[in-house]
Motif scaffolding. Structure first.
Motif, PDB file in Angstrom:
ATOM      1  N   VAL A 133      32.325   6.440   8.992  1.00  0.00           N
ATOM      2  CA  VAL A 133      31.113   6.673   9.796  1.00  0.00           C
ATOM      3  C   VAL A 133      30.330   5.372   9.937  1.00  0.00           C
ATOM      4  CG1 VAL A 133      28.907   7.881   9.918  1.00  0.00           C
ATOM      5  CG2 VAL A 133      30.956   9.102   9.154  1.00  0.00           C
ATOM      6  N   LEU A 136      32.043   3.218  12.343  1.00  0.00           N
ATOM      7  CA  LEU A 136      31.774   3.699  13.699  1.00  0.00           C
ATOM      8  C   LEU A 136      30.375   3.283  14.144  1.00  0.00           C
ATOM      9  CD1 LEU A 136      32.447   5.507  16.179  1.00  0.00           C
ATOM     10  CD2 LEU A 136      31.743   7.490  14.810  1.00  0.00           C
ATOM     11  N   ALA A 137      29.396   3.510  13.274  1.00  0.00           N
ATOM     12  CA  ALA A 137      28.000   3.203  13.619  1.00  0.00           C
ATOM     13  C   ALA A 137      27.813   1.699  13.812  1.00  0.00           C
ATOM     14  CB  ALA A 137      27.061   3.730  12.541  1.00  0.00           C
ATOM     15  N   MET A 145      21.380   2.482  22.026  1.00  0.00           N
ATOM     16  CA  MET A 145      21.168   3.920  21.853  1.00  0.00           C
ATOM     17  C   MET A 145      19.809   4.339  22.407  1.00  0.00           C
ATOM     18  SD  MET A 145      22.936   6.455  20.928  1.00  0.00           S
ATOM     19  CE  MET A 145      24.243   6.123  19.744  1.00  0.00           C
ATOM     20  N   SER A 162      15.096  12.330  14.640  1.00  0.00           N
ATOM     21  CA  SER A 162      15.756  12.331  13.342  1.00  0.00           C
ATOM     22  C   SER A 162      16.967  11.412  13.424  1.00  0.00           C
ATOM     23  CB  SER A 162      16.155  13.763  13.014  1.00  0.00           C
ATOM     24  OG  SER A 162      16.516  13.855  11.671  1.00  0.00           O
ATOM     25  N   LEU A 163      17.254  10.705  12.317  1.00  0.00           N
ATOM     26  CA  LEU A 163      18.326   9.699  12.365  1.00  0.00           C
ATOM     27  C   LEU A 163      19.684  10.302  12.712  1.00  0.00           C
ATOM     28  CD1 LEU A 163      17.538   7.247   9.442  1.00  0.00           C
ATOM     29  CD2 LEU A 163      17.551   6.772  11.886  1.00  0.00           C
ATOM     30  N   HIS A 164      19.896  11.567  12.326  1.00  0.00           N
ATOM     31  CA  HIS A 164      21.209  12.147  12.608  1.00  0.00           C
ATOM     32  C   HIS A 164      21.436  12.285  14.110  1.00  0.00           C
ATOM     33  CE1 HIS A 164      19.027  15.874  13.334  1.00  0.00           C
ATOM     34  NE2 HIS A 164      20.094  16.257  13.983  1.00  0.00           N
ATOM     35  N   LEU A 166      21.054  10.167  16.293  1.00  0.00           N
ATOM     36  CA  LEU A 166      21.711   8.963  16.797  1.00  0.00           C
ATOM     37  C   LEU A 166      23.214   9.020  16.530  1.00  0.00           C
ATOM     38  CD1 LEU A 166      19.167   6.268  15.524  1.00  0.00           C
ATOM     39  CD2 LEU A 166      19.113   7.561  17.648  1.00  0.00           C
ATOM     40  N   LEU A 167      23.629   9.899  15.624  1.00  0.00           N
ATOM     41  CA  LEU A 167      25.044   9.970  15.268  1.00  0.00           C
ATOM     42  C   LEU A 167      25.849  10.885  16.198  1.00  0.00           C
ATOM     43  CD1 LEU A 167      24.744  10.140  11.371  1.00  0.00           C
ATOM     44  CD2 LEU A 167      25.222   8.147  12.797  1.00  0.00           C
ATOM     45  N   TYR A 168      25.160  11.840  16.833  1.00  0.00           N
ATOM     46  CA  TYR A 168      25.892  12.774  17.687  1.00  0.00           C
ATOM     47  C   TYR A 168      26.639  12.089  18.834  1.00  0.00           C
ATOM     48  CZ  TYR A 168      24.320  16.957  15.288  1.00  0.00           C
ATOM     49  OH  TYR A 168      24.135  17.935  14.352  1.00  0.00           O
ATOM     50  N   ALA A 171      29.686  10.677  17.460  1.00  0.00           N
ATOM     51  CA  ALA A 171      30.715  11.666  17.123  1.00  0.00           C
ATOM     52  C   ALA A 171      31.502  12.025  18.381  1.00  0.00           C
ATOM     53  CB  ALA A 171      30.071  12.916  16.514  1.00  0.00           C
TER      54      ALA A 171
END
Lengths: 407, 407
Positions: A133, A136-137, A145, A162-164, A166-168, A171
């Motif tokens: 992860v 990837l990030a 972003m 929320s920081l998550h 930015l992960l979607y 993904a």
């Protein structure tokens, strides 16, 4: 298939295409392309809005390409981490699989089941450990972003991100890396995420995917204002949708209720065949050579047949026509005006729709009277003043249009 | 141990403490606290700067608390994802373990080996899958993360921030969650990350860790300017460090070269015993009851003994003293002034250090002349004007102080 013909079919109705030269080049290789589209399985009831994208997937299938239907069960199982109840997944893996199966069954009404590869992104995303992860990030910057419209706006307005979140997009991008797809399709609201996928693939040394987006379909209540089609996008919560799983008669009736401009939009985005077919039809309607109602019936027939079958479509048409003649007013009918609220019984007799007020009462009690298509049996029913006329049916053939003005 | 005494020992030299009431309350329970400190194993050579933190860890150990020494091998194995060479880890797991062991062996010169629990954060961070990472990231907002000074500045300056960088503070915070530690110690430049840990623990339903930071130690070349101690922090690249693994004589010599103000700083941050001991010593030096050089020798002895042993410290002292008398000027010596640049040979003869310029030339050629302790053999050597006097040794006992003024 001829390259230019392929391109014109694939580009039909598309909002964004990154990039056309890429697509042309990729098609020129002559090998089937791998087309990816992702779906959220937590909203299993499909409506016509969803099928715009599936229609495009089907176009690819019909041209011999491979379609990968990615069920986004990974995020669904996590639940919404922005909520407080984080420790338990929102739905179980079994629930997600079941919902995805329902979803897919509906999707196969548009897609070619045999040519569709159904995959769950949890298969590979669950395998990603923290190191992967981070790797990837590390391929994407915060600044890029934050170019996403909703992030930019929320950050500027000091609204919480929320920081998550930015992960979607990462993904989703990783799905493309894993599948090594040639094209990703999505709704036009997905453009940013799709382009992230394009860049991340490049970072992983893969040929970047071609990105194509389809429009968000307007709901059935869209209307023309100042010459422009205006309306919310189709959604369940706004109750302006045609559900894929609704009964044929329901679908048919809803489709017959749309305005003419919306009909051509639906033709463009939902019908099969090439662009010329519906454009020619539109031309005939505009020049008076075809009744738009007949064009609408043909569209409704095609769509209903797609979700049910030809026979169901015919039945739906017949049901609609008999109901229409029963419920809908003839073009020419008696008109009667009144100033201030008036009892329905009075309106019936004075307007001449029935011979007397006792006859009016009898018909009301017998359930033979409809106001704007709705049966009324209450003999004390009142008609309040309003701008539009009431369309009142007092029996099998007895119609009257009543205008009630403000006193 | 008395609570107030514990608190005063633990607070000594500390920069940040979040929060003192929390620490007092946690100590009051009477159970040993679990103290966490993390280290980067890719820089295995420790210097005195690192030992400030370890000194604080040792304070906790001496008071009966449990110290967890967290080797940050997880990030080390990932390598720097902001670079382009991402696909291969920077260093292998074996290399990291070996480096960590070297690191720990040096750390045990300060820490109590028996009371130190050595753990590798890859043990639990490698277990985190993508879902868990998203869950973790969902506990913190972008806005909070951007409060970190370097992120804020870089974002404002449009300098690149890679998305993985936002995950590192979360990884460190997750270490605290996994270890359920009571206190996290770190350098004062780590304050932000430590506070993230405090909040994330709260999010995971754990009592939030107490955060304590120790100062960044000034390098041995720090000097007083306008009454304030000024200097870069100790670092290998600036060559202003005392290495834990350096020979005793080297350490001793470097420590004897520091200025008096820095000596008291080192006393505060590096010596054992309570604050009163060194403060009293400082008082005696200021009142003339003690020669600061003797205080410096005591400090150097203590530090060298810590990294080697008492005998090595004594030997280092003796070696330094004989070298000192050989190289360093006596307190009282002849002083000679000159305006404008002057040749060393001239300065030697005119000042009376030697009897003639030919004698000066002879001694220079014989290597008997030192300027500020450095041997000079060039007969054309010039002394440029400068604020401080030159201390020149022209033979075994012949010293002269030369002041060269600007012309």
């Amino acid at each position: 298939v001829n390259l230019d013909l392929q391109l014109s079919t694939l580009k039909r109705g598309v909002v964004d295409l990154h990039t056309e030269p890429d697509l042309r080049q990729r098609l020129q290789r002559g090998k089937p392309l791998r087309i990816k589209a992702g779906f959220d399985p937590t909203r299993p009831d499909l409506h016509l809005g969803h099928t715009v994208l599936m229609r495009k997937m089907r176009d690819f299938q019909d041209l011999g390409h491979e379609v990968v239907f990615v069920v986004g069960d990974f995020t669904a199982m996590i639940g919404d981490p922005s909520g407080r109840n984080l420790t338990r997944p929102k739905v179980s893996a079994e629930e997600v699989r079941a919902a995805a199966q329902t979803y897919a069954e509906q999707a196969y009404k548009v897609l070619d089941r045999e040519k569709t590869k159904l995959v769950y992104n949890s298969e590979w995303l669950n395998q990603l450990n923290f190191s992967k992860v981070i790797e990837l990030a590390g391929r994407y910057t915060l600044a890029r972003m934050m170019e996403r419209e909703d992030f930019k706006t929320r950050y500027a307005n000091h609204a919480s991100i929320s920081l998550h979140e930015l992960l979607y997009p990462l993904a989703q991008a990783y799905d493309s890396v894993h599948l090594a797809c040639d094209v990703e399709l999505g709704g036009s609201d997905q453009l940013f995420n799709l382009l992230v996928g394009r860049e991340i693939m490049r970072e992983y040394g893969l040929p970047p995917q071609i990105v194509m987006t389809t429009p968000l379909l307007e709901g059935i209540n869209a209307r023309v204002e100042n010459g422009v089609l205006v309306g919310d996008k189709m959604s369940k919560s706004l109750d302006n949708y045609v559900g894929v799983d609704e009964p044929a008669t329901e679908q048919f009736g809803k489709l017959m209720s749309i305005c003419d401009d919306l009909m051509w939009r639906y033709y463009e985005l939902l019908s099969r065949g090439d662009d010329d077919a519906w454009k020619e039809k539109r031309q005939r309607c505009l020049s008076g050579g075809m009744n738009p109602r007949d064009a609408k019936i043909e569209l409704a027939m095609e769509i209903v047949a797609q979700f049910h079958d030809e026979a169901a479509a015919r039945q739906a048409r017949e049901a609609w026509e008999s109901q229409f003649s029963a419920r809908h007013a003839p073009q020419n009918m008696t008109q009667w005006e009144h100033q201030g609220e008036v009892a329905l019984m009075i309106a019936l007799s004075r307007s001449g729709a029935v011979s007397s007020s006792s006859e009016a009462r009898r018909r009301l009690e017998a359930g033979a009277v409809r106001v704007d298509g709705e049966r009324v049996t209450d003999v004390h029913h009142k008609l309040a003043p309003r701008a539009e006329p009431y369309e009142i049916k007092a029996g099998k053939r007895d119609w009257v249009r009543v205008i009630v003005r403000a006193p």
